[in-house]
Structures are given as structure tokens and as C-alpha cells.
Design a protein around this motif. Sequence first.
Motif, PDB file in Angstrom:
ATOM      1  N   GLU A  32      24.138 -17.452   1.910  1.00  0.00           N
ATOM      2  CA  GLU A  32      23.507 -18.565   2.503  1.00  0.00           C
ATOM      3  C   GLU A  32      24.548 -19.284   2.747  1.00  0.00           C
ATOM      4  O   GLU A  32      25.513 -19.662   1.977  1.00  0.00           O
ATOM      5  N   LEU A  33      24.535 -19.991   3.882  1.00  0.00           N
ATOM      6  CA  LEU A  33      25.487 -21.075   4.469  1.00  0.00           C
ATOM      7  C   LEU A  33      24.869 -22.304   4.603  1.00  0.00           C
ATOM      8  O   LEU A  33      23.841 -22.611   5.200  1.00  0.00           O
ATOM      9  N   ARG A  34      25.649 -23.307   4.277  1.00  0.00           N
ATOM     10  CA  ARG A  34      25.160 -24.693   4.163  1.00  0.00           C
ATOM     11  C   ARG A  34      25.317 -25.432   5.766  1.00  0.00           C
ATOM     12  O   ARG A  34      26.473 -25.466   6.019  1.00  0.00           O
ATOM     13  N   ILE A  35      24.293 -26.067   6.319  1.00  0.00           N
ATOM     14  CA  ILE A  35      24.323 -26.589   7.599  1.00  0.00           C
ATOM     15  C   ILE A  35      23.797 -27.754   7.526  1.00  0.00           C
ATOM     16  O   ILE A  35      22.501 -27.562   7.330  1.00  0.00           O
ATOM     17  N   LYS A  72      30.548 -24.313   2.491  1.00  0.00           N
ATOM     18  CA  LYS A  72      29.787 -24.200   1.340  1.00  0.00           C
ATOM     19  C   LYS A  72      28.852 -23.132   1.520  1.00  0.00           C
ATOM     20  O   LYS A  72      28.070 -23.141   2.375  1.00  0.00           O
ATOM     21  N   VAL A  73      28.851 -22.067   0.434  1.00  0.00           N
ATOM     22  CA  VAL A  73      27.766 -21.050   0.471  1.00  0.00           C
ATOM     23  C   VAL A  73      27.485 -20.698  -0.943  1.00  0.00           C
ATOM     24  O   VAL A  73      27.835 -20.937  -1.691  1.00  0.00           O
ATOM     25  N   HIS A  74      26.240 -19.956  -0.847  1.00  0.00           N
ATOM     26  CA  HIS A  74      25.522 -19.335  -2.116  1.00  0.00           C
ATOM     27  C   HIS A  74      25.729 -17.783  -1.984  1.00  0.00           C
ATOM     28  O   HIS A  74      25.323 -17.257  -0.879  1.00  0.00           O
ATOM     29  N   ILE A  75      26.184 -17.048  -2.921  1.00  0.00           N
ATOM     30  CA  ILE A  75      26.357 -15.697  -2.929  1.00  0.00           C
ATOM     31  C   ILE A  75      25.793 -14.976  -4.190  1.00  0.00           C
ATOM     32  O   ILE A  75      25.818 -15.825  -5.118  1.00  0.00           O
ATOM     33  N   ASN A  76      25.025 -14.035  -4.036  1.00  0.00           N
ATOM     34  CA  ASN A  76      24.862 -13.222  -5.031  1.00  0.00           C
ATOM     35  C   ASN A  76      25.881 -12.247  -5.567  1.00  0.00           C
ATOM     36  O   ASN A  76      26.373 -11.447  -4.840  1.00  0.00           O
ATOM     37  N   THR A  77      26.624 -12.739  -6.895  1.00  0.00           N
ATOM     38  CA  THR A  77      27.976 -12.001  -7.066  1.00  0.00           C
ATOM     39  C   THR A  77      27.632 -10.611  -7.362  1.00  0.00           C
ATOM     40  O   THR A  77      28.828  -9.673  -7.457  1.00  0.00           O
ATOM     41  N   ALA A  78      26.752  -9.932  -7.631  1.00  0.00           N
ATOM     42  CA  ALA A  78      26.396  -8.591  -7.726  1.00  0.00           C
ATOM     43  C   ALA A  78      26.758  -7.823  -6.386  1.00  0.00           C
ATOM     44  O   ALA A  78      27.085  -6.605  -6.422  1.00  0.00           O
TER      45      ALA A  78
END
Length: 87
Positions: A32-35, A72-78
Motif C-alpha cells: 500500500e503506497l501513500r498518495i 510511505k508504504v504499508h507492507i505485510n512483513t510475512a
Amino acid sequence: MKRSIMMFDSAFGWVIWIRQTAYQVFSGDSMELRINNQYYQVVVISDTDAYRNWTIELDGVAFNLRKTEVYKVHINTADYKPYVVPF
């Protein structure tokens, strides 16, 4: 989903940082990328020409990533493996 930043390093390519842990980004990775203060689900794509141009695909439209920007991003570390940074 973990909150993190993604930035370009000339030696390692695109790297995602969560605190002091780095994760290398590969073509086809999803995040997920912040825009404009909103997060969008995107796929990161690199060209086959020595990974010079990186783009994201959002709703069927491709946008180039700027190597001078910090995203800025959201990631699933798995879905990512920690990257050992040699410094």
C-alpha cells in the motif's frame, strides 16, 4: 500491515525500512503506497533493462517511481525477507 518507508539506494535498489530492519523490493511485490494522505494497493514493476526504471501500477495506470523520493508504504512483513545491510 506495518507502517514503513521505501527509498532508493544506488547500491541495493529499492529498500523498505521498518525501524532498523531493511527489506529489499522486487518486481511484482505488492504494497500500500501513500498518495495525498490516502493509501492505495499497488504492484511494483521494474523494466528488464537492468532494473533502471521502476513503476507502480494503480488501477491499470503505470506511474514512474522517483529515485530521489521517500515513499510511505504499508507492507505485510510475512511477504518480505529481511535484508542484511552491510554497514
